[in-house]
Structure formats: C-alpha cells, structure tokens
Design a protein around this motif. Structure first.
Motif, PDB file in Angstrom:
ATOM      1  N   LEU A  20      -3.282   8.250  -7.298  1.00 43.05           N
ATOM      2  CA  LEU A  20      -4.388   9.193  -7.219  1.00 43.05           C
ATOM      3  C   LEU A  20      -5.216   8.977  -5.961  1.00 43.05           C
ATOM      4  N   ASP A  21      -5.456   7.712  -5.633  1.00 42.31           N
ATOM      5  CA  ASP A  21      -6.211   7.423  -4.422  1.00 42.31           C
ATOM      6  C   ASP A  21      -5.489   7.901  -3.171  1.00 42.31           C
ATOM      7  N   VAL A  22      -4.153   7.816  -3.201  1.00 43.45           N
ATOM      8  CA  VAL A  22      -3.372   8.253  -2.046  1.00 43.45           C
ATOM      9  C   VAL A  22      -3.188   9.770  -2.047  1.00 43.45           C
ATOM     10  N   SER A  67      -3.386   4.918 -10.672  1.00 45.54           N
ATOM     11  CA  SER A  67      -4.659   4.869  -9.973  1.00 45.54           C
ATOM     12  C   SER A  67      -4.466   4.826  -8.466  1.00 45.54           C
ATOM     13  N   VAL A  68      -3.461   4.065  -8.061  1.00 46.67           N
ATOM     14  CA  VAL A  68      -3.171   3.988  -6.631  1.00 46.67           C
ATOM     15  C   VAL A  68      -2.640   5.320  -6.117  1.00 46.67           C
ATOM     16  N   ALA A 126      -4.983  12.342  -3.656  1.00 46.61           N
ATOM     17  CA  ALA A 126      -6.143  13.228  -3.634  1.00 46.61           C
ATOM     18  C   ALA A 126      -6.580  13.627  -2.226  1.00 46.61           C
TER      19      ALA A 126
END
Length: 364
Positions: free
Chosen positions: A59-61, A56-57, A63
């Motif tokens: 993906l946040d970084v 999840s982290v 994307a």
C-alpha cells in the motif's frame, strides 16, 4: 460552457474513471493473491520469529504511484480531449459560419465539406442542397415579382393612355373607348385572379377531398368545346375512373388550363387535343397532348415559368396572361405530384400530370 469544453471534460472524466477502475482491479488482485503477512527468512534459509506485513508495504508503494498515474491521466485527458474535441467540432464550425452567412442574406456560398461521408458530411451536404434550393427559389420569386409588376403595369398604362386621349379629344367615339377600357380591365382582372390562385396553391390552403380526374377532364373538355369548335380543334377524351385526393376546384383549374393551353397552341386548322386519364400502381395520371408547331426540349423546359410563352398563339382573343402552365405546375406541386412536358416528334407537346393515387372507396 461550450460544447468543446463539455466534450473535453467528458473525455477526461471517462479516462479518469477507466484509470480508477483499472487501478482498483490491480489492487483487488493484489489483496486476493498476496498474503497479509510473511515470515522473515535468514540468509541460511532458516525461519525467524519476525513477521513482515506485506500488504502494508504494498500500500505504501502502490498509493503514491497510483496517485501519480491518476494525475497523469487527468492532464492527458484534458489536453487530449481538448484537441480531439476541436478536431471533431471543426466541421460544425464551418457549418455554423455558413449558417450565419445565409442569415445575413448570402445564398450563393456552399460548405463543400471534404472527407469521408459521416454525420457531419451528411449535414453539410443537406445544408448545401437547402441553400441551392433557397437560392433558386429566391431567384424565381424575384423574376416572378418583376414579371408580375411588368404585366400588371401594362394594362394600367394602357388605361391611363386611353383616358388621357379621351380627355384631350372630347369628340372621340365614347363607345370605342369603353370597349377598349373594358378589354384592358378584363385582362387586368384575369391577371390578378391568376396571381391570387397561384398564391393560394403555393400556400396549400385548401381542403383535400376525393376527386376523379376523369370527371375533371370531361368537365374541362365540355366547357372549352365551343372554343375548340370555333377554331377547328377536335377534343378527344378517354380513360377510366382515376381517383386521387385534392382540391376539386384547383384540379379542375389545372385540367382546364391544360386543355385551354392545348387549344390555343395548336394548328391553324384541323388540330387535335387528346385528354387521357389512367391509373398506375402508385399514381393517378392525366395526359393532355396536342398537335401544333414543333417545340424544342429547351423551350419546353421553360414553359412552366411564370409569364413564359411558347410559340405565338394563333388566337389573339384568348391570349391569356402567361400564367397557365405556371398555375398547373404550382397546383401539381401543392398536391405532391409531378409535371412532365415532352415535345411530340410531329409537333405539339405532351403534358403529363402524376398525382398520388387513392382508392375511390377509401373513407375520408
């Protein structure tokens, strides 16, 4: 849409697809080798009960940075594609400008595209060669039209002068006037028929049949034998069966013109004309050579031009209309052959006609 814009969008689209595939490959790699969750560890290296969501982290970084990369690739692809397309299409622009000038009637310009030999260079060179041929053809047609007009005007002017004299002098011998008008009219008819034959051969509007050049040579020699005997010229024919494909009437006209030309351009007495046919691996060959005055290579190169005449003919009663060899050249080209004029060291000229060979037994 212009071609340049289409190429620009193609370059940018390809770059975007390549970037998207690369980012997708990176993301797949991360999903495969990075665990979904990880245990939090205290500074004293003891695990805690907390669980950290690594994907999840990531993906946040990942994307926003991926979106930034794609935006950069889009701008870079559009700008770079526009520049590259312009450089690639620059030769085509020069070719287009040259085409427009040719459409407006200018045939003297050339593209002369510099650089290495690529597809555009080959196209430009082919276009330059086409312009050169068109310019030469147009100049030849203009000379031909001017010469034909002059040649046709001459008998008409003579006829008019004779009629004017007859009108002002009623006591003039009518029989003499009729004879002169008949001679002038005959020359005008011969010239007109020669021009029509030249046009017909140029348009290639004839049916192709199997033809034996040796028979054409014998028929032409037999037809012109009285003329040759009258002026003390000996005709010699030799050769085996020489098959080709073409118009029997036009090829007979070609052979007759060559033999007639060889007779009227000969020595004042004891001249000879040699007519030979032979077969080569890829061609049927007709050679007509004669004795006569010395012919320079420069003069020989001009004899196939319409209304060009070589040395003075010794027989003024068979002066012709100045289209004999021009007709020969046109008929030869219409049959996809080659015509060669070679001066003989001892005087006279050797004329060689090479036509595509064919088997005499080939089915029509």
């Amino acid at each position: 849409m212009s071609v340049r814009l289409k190429l620009t969008l193609s370059y940018a689209g390809f770059l975007m697809v390549a970037g998207a595939l690369l980012l997708a490959a990176v993301w797949v790699f991360l999903l495969r080798y990075v665990p979904n969750r990880a245990m939090l560890i205290n500074p004293d290296d003891r695990p805690t009960n907390g669980v950290f969501p690594i994907r999840s982290v990531l993906l946040d970084v990942f994307a926003p940075r991926a979106a930034a990369v794609m935006a950069f690739l889009l701008v870079f692809g559009l700008v770079g594609g526009w520049i590259l397309a312009g450089r690639m299409l620059a030769p085509l622009t020069r070719i287009t400008d040259a085409t427009r000038r040719a459409t407006d009637g200018s045939l003297s310009h050339r593209i002369r595209l510099p650089g290495r030999k690529d597809e555009f260079r080959e196209l430009a060179d082919a276009f330059d060669a086409m312009l050169a041929r068109l310019e030469a053809h147009v100049a030849e047609q203009q000379r031909f039209a001017a010469n034909a007009s002059h040649e046709l005007r001459t008998p008409l002017a003579i006829s008019k002068a004779l009629l004017d004299v007859a009108r002002t002098d009623p006591n003039r011998d009518a029989e003499e006037l009729i004879d002169r008008l008949h001679a002038v009219n005959t020359r005008a008819i011969d010239l007109t028929e020669a021009l029509l034959l030249l046009t017909r051969a140029n348009q290639r509007s004839f049916t192709r049949e199997h033809v034996d050049l040796s028979l054409m040579a014998e028929q032409a020699a037999e037809t012109l034998l009285p003329l040759a005997e009258k002026h003390g010229v000996t005709i010699e024919t030799s050769g085996d069966i020489t098959p080709t494909i073409g118009s029997p009437a036009l090829l007979l006209q070609l052979t007759t013109n060559l033999v007639h030309n060889a007779i009227v351009h000969n020595l004042p007495e004891k001249g000879t004309v040699s007519v030979t046919t032979s077969v080569r691996p890829d061609s049927a060959v007709l050679i007509v050579e004669n004795t006569g005055d010395e012919v320079t290579p420069q003069l020989a190169a001009t004899l196939t031009e319409p209304f060009q005449r070589g040395t003075e003919r010794i027989h003024t009663d068979h002066a012709g209309v100045g289209l004999g060899l021009a007709i020969v050249k046109t008929i030869t080209q219409a049959h996809d052959g080659t015509l060669t004029l070679t001066p003989r060291p001892s005087g006279g000229i050797r004329i060689t006609v090479e036509l595509p060979a064919t088997s005499p037994h080939t089915d029509r």
